[in-house]
Design an enzyme around this catalytic site. Sequence first.
Site, short mmCIF file in Angstrom:
data_model
loop_
_atom_site.label_atom_id
_atom_site.label_comp_id
_atom_site.label_asym_id
_atom_site.label_seq_id
_atom_site.Cartn_x
_atom_site.Cartn_y
_atom_site.Cartn_z
N GLU A 42 -3.87 -51.70 3.57
CA GLU A 42 -3.28 -51.43 2.00
C GLU A 42 -4.35 -51.23 1.07
O GLU A 42 -5.51 -51.47 1.08
CB GLU A 42 -2.16 -52.41 1.91
CG GLU A 42 -3.36 -54.00 1.79
CD GLU A 42 -2.24 -55.16 1.28
OE1 GLU A 42 -1.12 -54.87 1.98
OE2 GLU A 42 -2.49 -56.13 1.06
N HIS A 77 -4.63 -51.88 -3.82
CA HIS A 77 -3.56 -52.47 -4.97
C HIS A 77 -4.64 -53.20 -5.82
O HIS A 77 -5.80 -52.81 -5.36
CB HIS A 77 -2.93 -53.32 -4.76
CG HIS A 77 -3.20 -54.21 -3.92
ND1 HIS A 77 -4.65 -54.87 -3.85
CD2 HIS A 77 -3.47 -54.67 -1.79
CE1 HIS A 77 -5.33 -55.55 -3.43
NE2 HIS A 77 -4.14 -55.53 -2.27
N HIS A 89 -9.16 -59.21 -4.28
CA HIS A 89 -8.80 -60.22 -3.50
C HIS A 89 -10.27 -60.88 -3.51
O HIS A 89 -11.73 -60.08 -3.18
CB HIS A 89 -8.93 -60.01 -1.70
CG HIS A 89 -6.78 -59.34 -1.75
ND1 HIS A 89 -5.98 -60.08 -2.11
CD2 HIS A 89 -6.46 -58.84 -1.12
CE1 HIS A 89 -5.04 -59.58 -1.62
NE2 HIS A 89 -5.62 -58.23 -1.53
N HIS A 116 -8.63 -51.89 2.37
CA HIS A 116 -8.18 -53.48 3.61
C HIS A 116 -7.51 -53.29 4.14
O HIS A 116 -6.66 -53.65 4.57
CB HIS A 116 -8.95 -54.07 2.32
CG HIS A 116 -7.45 -54.05 1.34
ND1 HIS A 116 -7.38 -53.80 0.02
CD2 HIS A 116 -6.93 -55.44 1.87
CE1 HIS A 116 -6.82 -54.44 0.15
NE2 HIS A 116 -5.83 -55.54 0.86
N CYS A 143 -7.86 -66.02 0.86
CA CYS A 143 -8.17 -65.17 0.28
C CYS A 143 -6.80 -65.65 -1.00
O CYS A 143 -5.98 -66.39 -1.66
CB CYS A 143 -6.74 -64.14 0.55
SG CYS A 143 -7.00 -62.57 -0.09
MN MN Z 1 -3.91 -57.09 0.11
#
Ligand code: MN
Length: 154
Positions: free
Chosen positions: A64, A66, A70, A104, A118
């Site tokens: 994914e 975004h 992270h 990632h 995370c």
């Molecule tokens: Mn992610």
Amino acid sequence: MDEPKRFRAARDNFRWDGVAELAYKQDGSAPFKDISRQVLFDEPSLGCQLRYFEMKPAGYSTLERHEHVHAVMILRGHGACLVGDEVRRVKPHDLVTIPPMTWHQFRADPGEAMGFLCMVNQARDKPQLPSAGDLDALRKNPRIAAFLDDAHHD
Ligand code: MN
């Protein structure tokens, strides 16, 4: 509203007092395998959450991207991760930064569970999944193609 507990002891096997083990994706809409999620800290004053994700042997997170970032620390086990156009082996205590809008995925080695911390913003955009065209573009890199193929055999 309950104040967060000041001290929560670690239990065996990467569990903590007062922390529930949750389904990885609430809505079940994205491909992933054998991964669980625990929210360790969820503090409005910090504006972030710290989660612990754990994949069973050969498990993997969703591929994914975004806008939110992270900050990851591998906590147990070995595996590989894809960040953008790079595939890297990872081991305990390695640090991984996932920049905005960067593909990632994390993948545990077959013999061993892999877990990571995370850190993420509390307010964040919804992850995007790759289109067929995005996957074709990623697969032009042979290292990424090998990583993606590994991630999908059981
Ligand atoms: Mn992610």
